[in-house]
Write a protein that holds these residues in place. Structure first.
Motif, mmCIF file in Angstrom:
data_model
loop_
_atom_site.group_PDB
_atom_site.id
_atom_site.type_symbol
_atom_site.label_atom_id
_atom_site.label_comp_id
_atom_site.label_asym_id
_atom_site.label_seq_id
_atom_site.Cartn_x
_atom_site.Cartn_y
_atom_site.Cartn_z
ATOM 1 N N GLY A 193 7.124 -4.215 7.465
ATOM 2 C CA GLY A 193 7.581 -3.967 6.108
ATOM 3 C C GLY A 193 7.116 -2.620 5.594
ATOM 4 O O GLY A 193 7.828 -1.947 4.828
ATOM 5 N N ALA A 194 5.922 -2.206 5.996
ATOM 6 C CA ALA A 194 5.398 -0.912 5.577
ATOM 7 C C ALA A 194 6.206 0.232 6.187
ATOM 8 O O ALA A 194 6.354 1.290 5.569
ATOM 9 N N ALA A 195 6.724 0.034 7.400
ATOM 10 C CA ALA A 195 7.560 1.064 8.018
ATOM 11 C C ALA A 195 8.819 1.298 7.195
ATOM 12 O O ALA A 195 9.256 2.430 6.995
ATOM 13 N N LEU A 196 9.415 0.203 6.696
ATOM 14 C CA LEU A 196 10.581 0.311 5.822
ATOM 15 C C LEU A 196 10.204 1.015 4.519
ATOM 16 O O LEU A 196 10.909 1.920 4.055
ATOM 17 N N ALA A 197 9.076 0.627 3.922
ATOM 18 C CA ALA A 197 8.639 1.211 2.653
ATOM 19 C C ALA A 197 8.277 2.685 2.810
ATOM 20 O O ALA A 197 8.508 3.485 1.898
ATOM 21 N N ALA A 198 7.717 3.049 3.959
ATOM 22 C CA ALA A 198 7.349 4.447 4.184
ATOM 23 C C ALA A 198 8.580 5.342 4.262
ATOM 24 O O ALA A 198 8.546 6.502 3.843
ATOM 25 N N GLY A 199 9.670 4.798 4.793
ATOM 26 C CA GLY A 199 10.899 5.583 4.871
ATOM 27 C C GLY A 199 11.593 5.721 3.533
ATOM 28 O O GLY A 199 12.326 6.688 3.303
ATOM 29 N N ALA A 200 11.370 4.766 2.627
ATOM 30 C CA ALA A 200 12.033 4.773 1.318
ATOM 31 C C ALA A 200 11.459 5.865 0.430
ATOM 32 O O ALA A 200 10.263 6.139 0.455
ATOM 33 N N SER A 201 12.314 6.459 -0.378
ATOM 34 C CA SER A 201 11.882 7.552 -1.238
ATOM 35 C C SER A 201 11.253 7.079 -2.540
ATOM 36 O O SER A 201 10.555 7.842 -3.202
ATOM 37 N N ARG A 202 11.493 5.832 -2.932
ATOM 38 C CA ARG A 202 10.980 5.312 -4.192
ATOM 39 C C ARG A 202 10.086 4.100 -3.952
ATOM 40 O O ARG A 202 10.081 3.524 -2.862
ATOM 41 N N SER A 203 9.363 3.696 -4.970
ATOM 42 C CA SER A 203 8.467 2.549 -4.882
ATOM 43 C C SER A 203 9.031 1.372 -5.664
ATOM 44 O O SER A 203 9.634 1.550 -6.730
ATOM 45 N N ALA A 226 0.831 -1.205 0.000
ATOM 46 C CA ALA A 226 0.000 0.000 0.000
ATOM 47 C C ALA A 226 0.867 1.256 0.000
ATOM 48 O O ALA A 226 0.546 2.250 -0.660
ATOM 49 N N MET A 227 1.982 1.221 0.744
ATOM 50 C CA MET A 227 2.893 2.366 0.751
ATOM 51 C C MET A 227 3.479 2.579 -0.642
ATOM 52 O O MET A 227 3.531 3.711 -1.148
ATOM 53 N N ASP A 228 3.917 1.494 -1.266
ATOM 54 C CA ASP A 228 4.543 1.597 -2.579
ATOM 55 C C ASP A 228 3.552 2.063 -3.643
ATOM 56 O O ASP A 228 3.898 2.860 -4.520
ATOM 57 N N LEU A 229 2.318 1.562 -3.581
ATOM 58 C CA LEU A 229 1.320 1.977 -4.560
ATOM 59 C C LEU A 229 0.977 3.453 -4.398
ATOM 60 O O LEU A 229 0.886 4.195 -5.382
ATOM 61 N N ALA A 230 0.812 3.890 -3.157
ATOM 62 C CA ALA A 230 0.494 5.300 -2.909
ATOM 63 C C ALA A 230 1.612 6.214 -3.410
ATOM 64 O O ALA A 230 1.352 7.235 -4.061
ATOM 65 N N LYS A 231 2.863 5.834 -3.147
ATOM 66 C CA LYS A 231 3.993 6.649 -3.597
ATOM 67 C C LYS A 231 4.103 6.645 -5.116
ATOM 68 O O LYS A 231 4.405 7.677 -5.731
ATOM 69 N N ALA A 232 3.876 5.483 -5.737
ATOM 70 C CA ALA A 232 3.985 5.373 -7.184
ATOM 71 C C ALA A 232 2.930 6.214 -7.886
ATOM 72 O O ALA A 232 3.203 6.865 -8.899
ATOM 73 N N VAL A 233 1.703 6.204 -7.364
ATOM 74 C CA VAL A 233 0.644 7.021 -7.948
ATOM 75 C C VAL A 233 0.985 8.504 -7.811
ATOM 76 O O VAL A 233 0.751 9.299 -8.724
ATOM 77 N N PHE A 234 1.555 8.861 -6.693
ATOM 78 C CA PHE A 234 1.935 10.255 -6.453
ATOM 79 C C PHE A 234 2.977 10.729 -7.456
ATOM 80 O O PHE A 234 3.083 11.922 -7.738
#
Length: 442
Positions: free
Chosen positions: A198-208, A170-178
């Protein structure tokens, strides 16, 4: 605060109207209106030319630069509610794309994630009265098709904000759409609320990271998007919202964060842009291990909170190899080796299994510039001396077929294929081969 945010947006809008010829009435073929009988002065002409030049620069920047956004992180209890309250003025103006995780048979035993997603939907719609457009993701990684469909929802609904809640997907999809070209003309705000480790790691990452199902590999989202600093990224880190169970153990998650921290030193050959972030990641990981040692009944709250913090810092350290620095070894292996050779393994457990291989390969670590070698060395020694370090699973133990004969050469080929798709820089093959070999034979 809310008032200052609104004021900034108003000022930015005013500036855009002054500089953008399409908004203010300027164009290459249209002069500024003047009073009847008055000739255009030198100042008038300069203003018109300047506006046209600035508009052209903005369009060029939009095509050539990445997303430069304001990034804020809110920690603690009810972080998401406090964040939504502070951004109410921006979120109430237009619909919100609400990206969430959908419960699947594989995650039915972890209702906390489902509760977090449903609670956020209630908060957004009923408590704050925001208009929302739902988008769900059910796989471990979103696909390019998922991004395309979500972008279409943004365009059809006129949404100006994206909220992502739930899993790392969900984090990656939200960032990618943005960042999606087809949606970025509307989007102004991105809010992430992780509900898993895993979402905590993805939320910190700048890319999807997205899944290419045809190539069976993970790919990087196309990094386009916004070109001004008024687009905001907000991240709500609420330990009570993050599931403290789920796939993989807390120990795996801690060692995964440490692996990324150590890897960021080695992969970058000591030239780390944020050395303080490396130290923070290693310290949080060690403190989380210490808290685990002193827990009595079940996971301790402090260990849980420190694990989330370590993972978030680790996400911020991820390097994608698209600039002048190498891609992280952990990220390279997760993107290429994991989907094909270890399809049933959890990402954090897989990353943790690479930590001993990283340590063994780099006996004489290349240390970071501007950071005390003694400090880094001490932290690494403390990790290796911890009782749980010897219990890190070997890479071969994560395979579906425990009798499989793993070929490091074929794994390197998988990395090379993925590297060509990403068009990125990786460490030398000799180093990567050694890390994989040592991680397999433990």
């Amino acid at each position: 605060n809310k008032s200052s945010t609104c004021t900034t947006a108003q000022v930015a809008s005013s500036k855009q109207q002054d500089l953008d010829p399409k908004i203010s009435g300027f164009s290459r073929n249209q002069k500024q209106p003047h009073r009847k009988g008055r000739k255009a002065s030198t100042i008038d002409i300069l203003l018109e030319v300047t506006a046209a030049i600035l508009y052209t620069q903005r369009q060029n920047n939009k095509m050539s630069t990445g997303h430069h956004s304001r990034r804020t992180v809110v920690h603690g209890s009810s972080a998401l509610r406090r964040l939504l309250k502070s951004e109410r003025g921006n979120l109430v103006r237009a619909p919100v794309l609400l990206v969430s995780s959908k419960e699947t048979p594989q995650c039915e035993s972890f209702p906390e994630v489902h509760t977090a997603c449903e609670g956020t939907k209630f908060m957004v719609g009923m408590e704050f009265g925001f208009r929302s457009v739902p988008a769900t993701v059910i796989s471990a990684y979103p696909t390019l098709e998922d991004v395309k469909k979500a972008a279409e929802l943004v365009n059809r609904s006129g949404a100006t904000s994206v909220i992502g809640v739930g899993s790392g997907a969900a984090m990656d999809l939200a960032k990618a759409v943005f960042q999606e070209d087809d949606a970025t003309n509307n989007l102004e705000n991105l809010i992430l609320a992780p509900a898993t480790r895993g979402a905590a790691l993805a939320a910190g990452a700048s890319r999807s990271i997205l899944l290419d199902p045809h190539e069976e590999t993970l790919v990087l989202e196309k990094h386009h998007g916004h070109d001004d600093d008024e687009n905001a990224v907000h991240i709500a880190i609420d330990p009570k919202m993050v599931c403290d169970t789920g796939p993989g153990s807390m120990t795996d998650a801690i060692f995964a964060s440490i692996a990324v921290g150590v890897d960021s030193i080695y992969s970058s050959e000591g030239v780390v842009k944020r050395p303080d972030q490396v130290i923070s990641t290693l310290r949080c990981g060690l403190e989380a291990l210490h808290a685990l040692d002193h827990q009595e009944d079940g996971p301790s709250p402090s260990a849980h909170e420190l694990t989330i913090e370590a993972l978030f810092h680790a996400g911020e350290l991820l390097s994608y190899g698209t600039g002048t620095t190498n891609r992280n070894i952990t990220l390279a292996c997760v993107s290429s080796v994991l989907p094909i050779s270890f399809p049933e393994a959890q990402s954090l457990t897989f990353m943790s299994s690479l930590l001993p291989g990283l340590f063994d390969t780099y006996q004489d670590a290349v240390l970071m510039e501007g950071v005390s070698s003694d400090e880094v060395g001490t932290l690494i020694q403390r990790v290796q001396a911890h009782a749980m370090y010897e219990k890190i699973p070997s890479l071969s133990s994560l395979a579906v077929d425990s009798t499989a004969n793993f070929d490091v050469a074929s794994m390197l080929k998988q990395v090379h294929t993925n590297q060509s798709v990403w068009n990125c820089l990786d460490v030398d093959d000799a180093i990567l081969e050694e890390v994989l070999h040592r991680s397999l034979i433990r």
